[in-house]
Motif scaffolding. Structure first.
Motif, PDB file in Angstrom:
ATOM      1  N   ILE A   1       1.097   4.448 -19.177  1.00 49.88           N
ATOM      2  CA  ILE A   1       2.021   3.483 -18.574  1.00 49.88           C
ATOM      3  C   ILE A   1       1.945   3.546 -17.052  1.00 49.88           C
ATOM      4  O   ILE A   1       1.875   2.518 -16.363  1.00 49.88           O
ATOM      5  CB  ILE A   1       3.446   3.739 -19.072  1.00 49.88           C
ATOM      6  N   ARG A   2       1.970   4.766 -16.523  1.00 48.50           N
ATOM      7  CA  ARG A   2       1.891   4.919 -15.073  1.00 48.50           C
ATOM      8  C   ARG A   2       0.568   4.367 -14.538  1.00 48.50           C
ATOM      9  O   ARG A   2       0.537   3.741 -13.478  1.00 48.50           O
ATOM     10  CB  ARG A   2       2.054   6.382 -14.689  1.00 48.50           C
ATOM     11  N   GLN A   3      -0.505   4.597 -15.285  1.00 47.26           N
ATOM     12  CA  GLN A   3      -1.796   4.111 -14.821  1.00 47.26           C
ATOM     13  C   GLN A   3      -1.859   2.590 -14.835  1.00 47.26           C
ATOM     14  O   GLN A   3      -2.409   1.973 -13.903  1.00 47.26           O
ATOM     15  CB  GLN A   3      -2.911   4.697 -15.691  1.00 47.26           C
TER      16      GLN A   3
ATOM     17  N   ARG B   1       1.542   6.765  -6.722  1.00 46.71           N
ATOM     18  CA  ARG B   1       0.503   7.752  -7.007  1.00 46.71           C
ATOM     19  C   ARG B   1       1.028   9.177  -6.834  1.00 46.71           C
ATOM     20  O   ARG B   1       0.707  10.085  -7.622  1.00 46.71           O
ATOM     21  CB  ARG B   1      -0.699   7.516  -6.085  1.00 46.71           C
ATOM     22  N   SER B   2       1.850   9.393  -5.800  1.00 48.88           N
ATOM     23  CA  SER B   2       2.443  10.723  -5.608  1.00 48.88           C
ATOM     24  C   SER B   2       3.358  11.083  -6.765  1.00 48.88           C
ATOM     25  O   SER B   2       3.344  12.226  -7.267  1.00 48.88           O
ATOM     26  CB  SER B   2       3.219  10.764  -4.285  1.00 48.88           C
ATOM     27  N   ALA B   3       4.159  10.086  -7.187  1.00 44.97           N
ATOM     28  CA  ALA B   3       5.048  10.347  -8.325  1.00 44.97           C
ATOM     29  C   ALA B   3       4.249  10.639  -9.578  1.00 44.97           C
ATOM     30  O   ALA B   3       4.621  11.521 -10.388  1.00 44.97           O
ATOM     31  CB  ALA B   3       5.968   9.140  -8.535  1.00 44.97           C
TER      32      ALA B   3
ATOM     33  N   ILE C   1       0.841  -1.204   0.000  1.00 48.49           N
ATOM     34  CA  ILE C   1       0.000   0.000   0.000  1.00 48.49           C
ATOM     35  C   ILE C   1       0.875   1.252   0.000  1.00 48.49           C
ATOM     36  O   ILE C   1       0.585   2.252  -0.688  1.00 48.49           O
ATOM     37  CB  ILE C   1      -0.946  -0.025   1.217  1.00 48.49           C
ATOM     38  N   ALA C   2       1.968   1.208   0.775  1.00 50.61           N
ATOM     39  CA  ALA C   2       2.891   2.344   0.774  1.00 50.61           C
ATOM     40  C   ALA C   2       3.521   2.543  -0.603  1.00 50.61           C
ATOM     41  O   ALA C   2       3.671   3.683  -1.076  1.00 50.61           O
ATOM     42  CB  ALA C   2       3.973   2.127   1.832  1.00 50.61           C
TER      43      ALA C   2
END
Length: 424
Positions: A220-222, A148-150, A141-142
């Motif tokens: 890609i991030r998603q 998500r922050s990135a 989760i961390a």
């Protein structure tokens, strides 16, 4: 040589023949002859009597004979069985988790309601696995939060860059339009117009490329975030299963009823699948379970009746599996008849299962000596005889041929298979 006289010759021949040695004996009296004949006859009779008296002693003697008479009566084709009382509905209690018994909340024979705690286990392995899985879920989760922050920071940077490129494109477009107007009026050269056109095209292309790059990077991030989210979801599901397993360390009663065969003690170790007992639902009715020799299996059909001290019953089921030469049958009371209220699971009852209707026949008590060749009493001896026997039930044997009413038969085990045996 002098001649002998005739007299002398006769005497010599008499001497040689032995006639001169014979002599007349007196005649035996008649009474003595009769006495001699009587003595000889008595001795012969005594010898014959001794021989006849000694003859049975040469036969095998039945030390403890068990004799029974053949009688004309009624043959009852029934079996005496000992049946165990059990409820029709019961729930088995099998261990679902492994561990050491930490607490026992109920006892054998108690009535329990549904969802009543029965016992609680302690499993160090499960506790450790639960802690490891919880730490792993928290770590994942961390990681998702970091990603998500990135992603949010990257999107913000992309938006800023896109805004700058869009401003540059708009400025290049305005400059191109201004140069084109001045060139048309002859105030600027064609070279300046071409330079402004190239700047406008470059700004437009950079803006378009930046938008495509940002969209591809965002996709890609998603996808990465989605995969991480699915992994976290799987870990959370596994953690929920472990938590449920932890909850199952406290076993609850699946249904209401009376505990039977429950002998769990604190400190005992159990494994999944161990049989811990059962819960009997006595409100659903009672039945009898009996074991019968497999010899009678072909005749055990549903619908046979049985008599017991608790009323008449009906054979409803025959379990086909044979164990140790026995088969199990289920006897139940008719639906219109309620079993006695004083019956308890595990109690045993005597019952007589009727295989067929009673019929007149010659009957003989059952015994190890009652075979196709048995011994019939003849005076002080037992003579072997071939007979034909029929059905056997309830300790009695049906005689089909070879015996008559009143014949006395050896029903115990004979000492040998000789033709004749002697009684003690």
């Amino acid at each position: 040589m002098p001649l002998k006289s005739p007299l002398h010759a006769v005497d010599a021949s008499a001497v040689q023949s032995g006639v001169s040695m014979d002599r007349h004996l007196p005649k035996t009296p008649q009474w003595r002859q009769n006495l001699l004949r009587a003595l000889i006859t008595g001795v012969a009779a005594m010898g014959l009597g001794v021989a006849l008296w000694q003859r049975p002693s040469q036969l095998d003697v039945v030390s403890v004979p068990q004799l029974a008479k053949v009688v004309a009566g009624e043959f009852r084709d029934e079996l005496a069985v000992r049946a165990r009382v059990e409820p029709i509905r019961s729930v088995l209690l099998d261990a679902a988790e492994a561990g050491r018994v930490e607490a026992v909340f109920v006892r054998e024979g108690e009535w329990v309601e549904a969802q009543t705690p029965l016992y609680r286990l302690h499993s160090p392995e499960q506790e450790q696995l639960l802690m490891e899985r919880s730490a792993e879920v928290a770590q994942q989760i961390a990681n998702v939060s970091i990603q998500r922050s990135a992603q949010a920071a990257s999107l913000a940077q992309s938006r800023r860059e896109l805004a700058q490129l869009q401003a540059s494109q708009q400025q290049a477009e305005s400059e191109y339009e201004r140069v084109a107007q001045l060139t048309g009026k002859g105030f600027m050269s064609v070279a300046a117009l071409e330079q402004a056109q190239r700047q406008h095209s470059l700004a437009t292309q950079l803006l378009k490329q930046a938008r495509e790059d940002q969209r591809f990077e965002a996709e890609i991030r998603q996808r990465s975030l989605d995969e991480m989210a699915r992994a976290v979801e799987g870990l959370q599901h596994g953690l929920e299963l472990l938590e449920r397993a932890r909850e199952r360390l406290t076993q609850l009663a699946p249904t209401a009823g009376r505990l039977s065969g429950f002998h769990l003690q604190v400190g005992a170790s159990i494994r999944p699948g161990d049989r811990l007992g059962r819960i009997d639902d006595v409100t659903g009715g009672m039945q009898l379970r009996a074991q019968i020799d497999e010899y009678y299996l072909p005749r055990l059909e549903p619908g046979l009746t049985a008599d017991s001290s608790s009323g008449a019953l009906t054979l409803t089921q025959t379990l086909p599996q044979v164990q140790d030469g026995k088969v199990q049958v289920i006897l139940q009371w008719p639906e219109s008849v309620s079993p006695p209220s004083n019956l308890r699971p595990g109690q045993t009852l005597e019952a007589r299962l009727q295989l067929s209707l009673p019929s007149p026949a010659l009957v003989l008590p059952e015994g190890p000596g009652v075979q196709s060749q048995l011994y019939v009493r003849a005076g002080e001896q037992l003579v072997r005889r071939n007979v034909r026997l029929g059905r056997r039930a309830a300790g009695r044997v049906e005689v089909l041929a070879g015996l008559q009413p009143g014949d006395e038969v050896l029903i115990s085990q004979p000492p040998s298979d000789a033709e004749r045996l002697a009684l003690p």
